[in-house]
Write an enzyme that holds these catalytic residues in place. Structure first.
Site, PDB file in Angstrom:
ATOM      1  N   CYS A 238       1.126  -1.410  -0.131  1.00 63.75           N
ATOM      2  CA  CYS A 238       0.001   0.157   0.235  1.00 63.75           C
ATOM      3  C   CYS A 238       0.915   0.983  -0.324  1.00 63.75           C
ATOM      4  O   CYS A 238       1.728   1.748   0.849  1.00 63.75           O
ATOM      5  CB  CYS A 238      -0.983   0.323   1.223  1.00 63.75           C
ATOM      6  SG  CYS A 238      -2.136   1.591   1.337  1.00 63.75           S
ATOM      7  N   ASN A 247       2.507  -8.760  -1.563  1.00 61.20           N
ATOM      8  CA  ASN A 247       1.219  -9.728  -0.152  1.00 61.20           C
ATOM      9  C   ASN A 247       2.374 -11.057  -1.254  1.00 61.20           C
ATOM     10  O   ASN A 247       3.206 -11.006  -1.505  1.00 61.20           O
ATOM     11  CB  ASN A 247       0.546  -9.444  -1.536  1.00 61.20           C
ATOM     12  CG  ASN A 247      -0.793  -8.250  -1.870  1.00 61.20           C
ATOM     13  OD1 ASN A 247      -0.514  -7.491  -2.509  1.00 61.20           O
ATOM     14  ND2 ASN A 247      -1.813  -9.001  -0.986  1.00 61.20           N
TER      15      ASN A 247
HETATM   16  P1  HMG Z   1      -9.690  13.293  -0.601  1.00 61.20           P
HETATM   17  O1  HMG Z   1      -8.301  13.578  -1.114  1.00 61.20           O
HETATM   18  O2  HMG Z   1     -10.064  13.042   1.093  1.00 61.20           O
HETATM   19  O3  HMG Z   1     -10.726  14.014  -0.825  1.00 61.20           O
HETATM   20  O4  HMG Z   1      -9.948  11.612  -1.217  1.00 61.20           O
HETATM   21  P2  HMG Z   1     -11.656  14.563  -2.030  1.00 61.20           P
HETATM   22  O5  HMG Z   1     -12.704  13.574  -2.354  1.00 61.20           O
HETATM   23  O6  HMG Z   1     -11.811  16.116  -2.104  1.00 61.20           O
HETATM   24  O7  HMG Z   1     -10.969  13.702  -3.616  1.00 61.20           O
HETATM   25  C1  HMG Z   1     -10.227  15.256  -3.746  1.00 61.20           C
HETATM   26  C2  HMG Z   1     -10.068  14.078  -5.041  1.00 61.20           C
HETATM   27  O8  HMG Z   1      -9.892  13.744  -5.753  1.00 61.20           O
HETATM   28  C3  HMG Z   1     -10.403  15.194  -5.985  1.00 61.20           C
HETATM   29  O9  HMG Z   1     -10.500  16.421  -7.156  1.00 61.20           O
HETATM   30  C4  HMG Z   1     -12.033  14.473  -6.219  1.00 61.20           C
HETATM   31  O10 HMG Z   1     -12.888  14.698  -7.306  1.00 61.20           O
HETATM   32  C5  HMG Z   1     -10.695  13.134  -6.525  1.00 61.20           C
HETATM   33  P3  HMG Z   1     -10.123  17.452  -7.542  1.00 61.20           P
HETATM   34  O11 HMG Z   1     -10.794  18.148  -7.189  1.00 61.20           O
HETATM   35  O12 HMG Z   1      -8.529  17.360  -6.209  1.00 61.20           O
HETATM   36  O13 HMG Z   1      -9.449  17.151  -9.250  1.00 61.20           O
HETATM   37  N1  HMG Z   1     -11.805  11.583  -5.921  1.00 61.20           N
HETATM   38  C6  HMG Z   1     -11.966  11.014  -6.718  1.00 61.20           C
HETATM   39  N2  HMG Z   1     -11.685  10.939  -8.319  1.00 61.20           N
HETATM   40  C7  HMG Z   1     -11.679   9.567  -8.389  1.00 61.20           C
HETATM   41  N3  HMG Z   1     -12.303   8.425  -8.199  1.00 61.20           N
HETATM   42  C8  HMG Z   1     -13.233   8.221  -6.679  1.00 61.20           C
HETATM   43  C9  HMG Z   1     -12.854   9.841  -6.542  1.00 61.20           C
HETATM   44  N4  HMG Z   1     -12.737  10.404  -5.371  1.00 61.20           N
HETATM   45  C10 HMG Z   1     -11.920  11.622  -5.049  1.00 61.20           C
HETATM   46  N5  HMG Z   1     -13.964   7.739  -5.884  1.00 61.20           N
HETATM   47  C11 HMG Z   1     -10.331   9.101  -0.995  1.00 61.20           C
HETATM   48  C12 HMG Z   1     -10.007  10.773  -0.580  1.00 61.20           C
HETATM   49  C13 HMG Z   1     -10.473   8.026  -0.371  1.00 61.20           C
HETATM   50  C14 HMG Z   1     -11.076   9.580  -2.579  1.00 61.20           C
HETATM   51  C15 HMG Z   1      -8.817   9.410  -2.113  1.00 61.20           C
HETATM   52  O14 HMG Z   1      -7.865   9.669  -0.717  1.00 61.20           O
HETATM   53  C16 HMG Z   1      -8.010   8.226  -2.237  1.00 61.20           C
HETATM   54  O15 HMG Z   1      -8.793   7.805  -3.274  1.00 61.20           O
HETATM   55  N6  HMG Z   1      -7.260   7.166  -2.032  1.00 61.20           N
HETATM   56  C17 HMG Z   1      -6.614   6.521  -2.531  1.00 61.20           C
HETATM   57  C18 HMG Z   1      -6.778   5.318  -1.223  1.00 61.20           C
HETATM   58  C19 HMG Z   1      -5.937   3.925  -1.985  1.00 61.20           C
HETATM   59  O16 HMG Z   1      -6.501   3.307  -2.984  1.00 61.20           O
HETATM   60  N7  HMG Z   1      -4.986   3.215  -0.997  1.00 61.20           N
HETATM   61  C20 HMG Z   1      -4.275   1.841  -1.316  1.00 61.20           C
HETATM   62  C21 HMG Z   1      -5.035   0.984  -1.129  1.00 61.20           C
HETATM   63  S1  HMG Z   1      -5.728   0.294   0.545  1.00 61.20           S
HETATM   64  C22 HMG Z   1      -4.744  -1.172   0.246  1.00 61.20           C
HETATM   65  O17 HMG Z   1      -4.071  -1.562  -0.343  1.00 61.20           O
HETATM   66  C23 HMG Z   1      -4.664  -1.724   1.585  1.00 61.20           C
HETATM   67  C24 HMG Z   1      -5.571  -3.123   1.263  1.00 61.20           C
HETATM   68  O18 HMG Z   1      -4.776  -4.157   0.080  1.00 61.20           O
HETATM   69  C25 HMG Z   1      -6.100  -3.981   2.822  1.00 61.20           C
HETATM   70  C26 HMG Z   1      -4.677  -4.453   3.318  1.00 61.20           C
HETATM   71  O19 HMG Z   1      -3.797  -4.975   2.428  1.00 61.20           O
HETATM   72  O20 HMG Z   1      -4.761  -3.838   4.494  1.00 61.20           O
HETATM   73  C27 HMG Z   1      -7.384  -3.254   0.261  1.00 61.20           C
HETATM   74 MG    MG Z   2      -3.367  -5.365   1.013  1.00 59.25          MG
END
Ligand code: HMG
Ligand code: MG
Length: 288
Positions: A238, A247
Site C-alpha cells: 500500500c 502480498n
Molecule cells: P480526498 O483527497 O480526501 O477527498 O480523497 P476528496 O473527496 O476531496 O477528493 C480529492 C480529489 O480526488 C478530487 O479531485 C476528487 O474529485 C477526486 P480534484 O477536485 O482535486 O480534482 N476523487 C476521485 N476521483 C476519481 N474517483 C474517485 C474519487 N474520489 C475523489 N473515486 C479518497 C479521498 C479516499 C478518495 C482518496 O484519498 C483516494 O482515492 N485514496 C486512495 C486510497 C487507496 O487507494 N489506497 C490504497 C488501496 S487500500 C490498500 O492497499 C489496503 C488493502 O490492500 C488491504 C490491506 O492490505 O490493508 C485493500
Molecule cells: Mg493489501
C-alpha cells in the site's frame, strides 16, 4: 472429498498500485487473461480511487470495460466513495470492495478520513450496491499490526469487521497490511469473529514482510477459513503504509494449500507465466 479453498487474486490491483512505473493497459489486460488461464476466478482487477492518489490505477475505467467476460470469472474493484461506485457500476464491476481500517492513524493516511467518516461514506454506496444486486466485500486494514501504532487490539479489528458485516458486506476480509502479523493474532481475531459470523463470510489478506504469511494462513485455515488473497509473484503493497511490502505470492499460497491436501483449481506455474506481460515494467524481482 478434497476441501476447496477459494483464492482471490489481488495482483492487478494491490500488486500494481505500488509499482513506481505505470504498466500499460495492454499489459494489464494480458496479465489478467493469464491469471484466468491459471484457473483464478476471483480477480481484484483495479481500484476506482482518486487517480491523483494512485496514478498507477488511473486507467481503471478503461481496463474494467476491456477485460474478457466469462460467467465463471468475477472482477473485484476497490471503491472508496460514491464517485468510485459510479465509475465501478458504469464499468460493470462484479464485486465492490470497501476498505477501512482498525486504527484511526492508518485510516487517515490511507483514505484521509476517520473510521466513523469512512462508514458514513459507505452508507450510500452499500445501498446502491444492494439495489444493483452486486456482491460486497469489506476490508479491515491493519487488522493485526499498524505501521503507525504497532500491535492492534484484536477487539478493535473485530469491532470494525462486525460493523462491515452489519452494513451488508458478504465477505469481510481481515488484512495484514504491513506483513508483520503473528499467527496468535490471527487466531485471536478470527476466533472472536467466528462467535458471530460463519467462516464463509470471512477471508484473510496477508502481505509478507517477516516470513510468517503462510503460518498466518494456517492459523486461519485451522479455524475453518477457506478464502485467502494472494498477489501473483508476491507483488504489492500500500503506497500509504510505510514499509508495506508485497502480498504473499499466490503461487506460494496455492502450492502450500495443495501440499496440505486442499483443492484450489489454480495452476501455480501458469500464474508465473501470467506475469510475463508485466515483467518489463516491474522494478522488483517476482516470486516464481
Ligand atoms: P480526498 O483527497 O480526501 O477527498 O480523497 P476528496 O473527496 O476531496 O477528493 C480529492 C480529489 O480526488 C478530487 O479531485 C476528487 O474529485 C477526486 P480534484 O477536485 O482535486 O480534482 N476523487 C476521485 N476521483 C476519481 N474517483 C474517485 C474519487 N474520489 C475523489 N473515486 C479518497 C479521498 C479516499 C478518495 C482518496 O484519498 C483516494 O482515492 N485514496 C486512495 C486510497 C487507496 O487507494 N489506497 C490504497 C488501496 S487500500 C490498500 O492497499 C489496503 C488493502 O490492500 C488491504 C490491506 O492490505 O490493508 C485493500
Ligand atoms: Mg493489501
Amino acid at each position: 472429498m478434497t476441501e476447496f479453498v477459494q483464492i482471490v487474486e489481488v495482483g492487478p490491483r494491490d500488486g500494481l498500485q505500488n509499482e513506481p512505473d505505470l504498466v500499460p493497459l495492454s499489459a494489464k489486460l494480458a496479465f489478467v487473461e493469464g491469471l484466468i488461464a491459471a484457473g483464478l476466478r476471483e480477480i481484484e482487477a483495479t481500484s476506482f480511487v482518486s487517480p491523483k492518489a494512485v496514478p498507477q490505477l488511473a486507467d481503471a475505467d478503461d481496463l474494467m470495460v476491456t477485460l474478457p467476460r466469462n460467467s465463471a470469472v468475477c472482477y473485484h474493484a476497490l471503491v472508496p466513495n460514491e464517485r468510485g461506485l459510479e465509475r465501478a457500476l458504469t464499468a460493470k464491476t462484479d464485486v465492490i470492495a470497501l476498505f477501512t481500517s482498525a486504527t484511526e492513524a492508518f485510516c487517515q493516511a490511507n483514505i484521509r478520513c476517520t473510521v466513523a467518516e469512512s462508514f458514513e461514506r459507505f452508507a450510500p454506496v452499500v445501498e446502491r450496491v444492494r439495489a444493483a444486486g452486486l456482491s460486497l466485500r469489506g476490508y479491515v486494514s491493519v487488522a493485526f499490526v499498524c505501521p503507525f501504532c504497532g500491535d492492534v487490539d484484536p477487539g478493535a479489528a473485530v469491532d470494525i469487521a462486525l460493523r462491515l458485516a452489519e452494513i451488508g458486506c458478504d465477505d469481510v476480509c481481515l488484512a495484514d497490511t504491513v506483513g508483520r502479523a503473528r499467527p496468535e493474532q490471527v487466531t485471536a481475531v478470527f476466533s472472536q469473529l467466528l462467535k458471530t459470523l460463519s467462516p464463509d463470510r470471512l477471508s484473510l489478506h496477508v502481505h509478507d514482510t517477516d516470513g510468517r504469511a503462510l503460518d498466518n494462513i494456517d492459523a486461519a485455515l485451522e479455524l475453518g477459513i477457506r478464502r485467502f488473497d494472494g498477489a501473483a509473484g508476491g507483488l504489492g503493497g500500500c503506497p500509504f503504509a510505510p514499509g508495506a511490502p508485497g502480498n504473499v505470492a499466490t503461487q506460494r499460497v496455492v502450492r502450500h494449500l495443495h501440499e496440505r491436501g486442499f483443492e484450489t483449481g489454480v495452476d501455480p506455474d501458469l500464474i508465473t507465466r501470467a506475469l510475463d506481460p508485466v515483467l518489463p515494467y516491474l522494478t522488483r524481482p517476482v516470486v516464481t
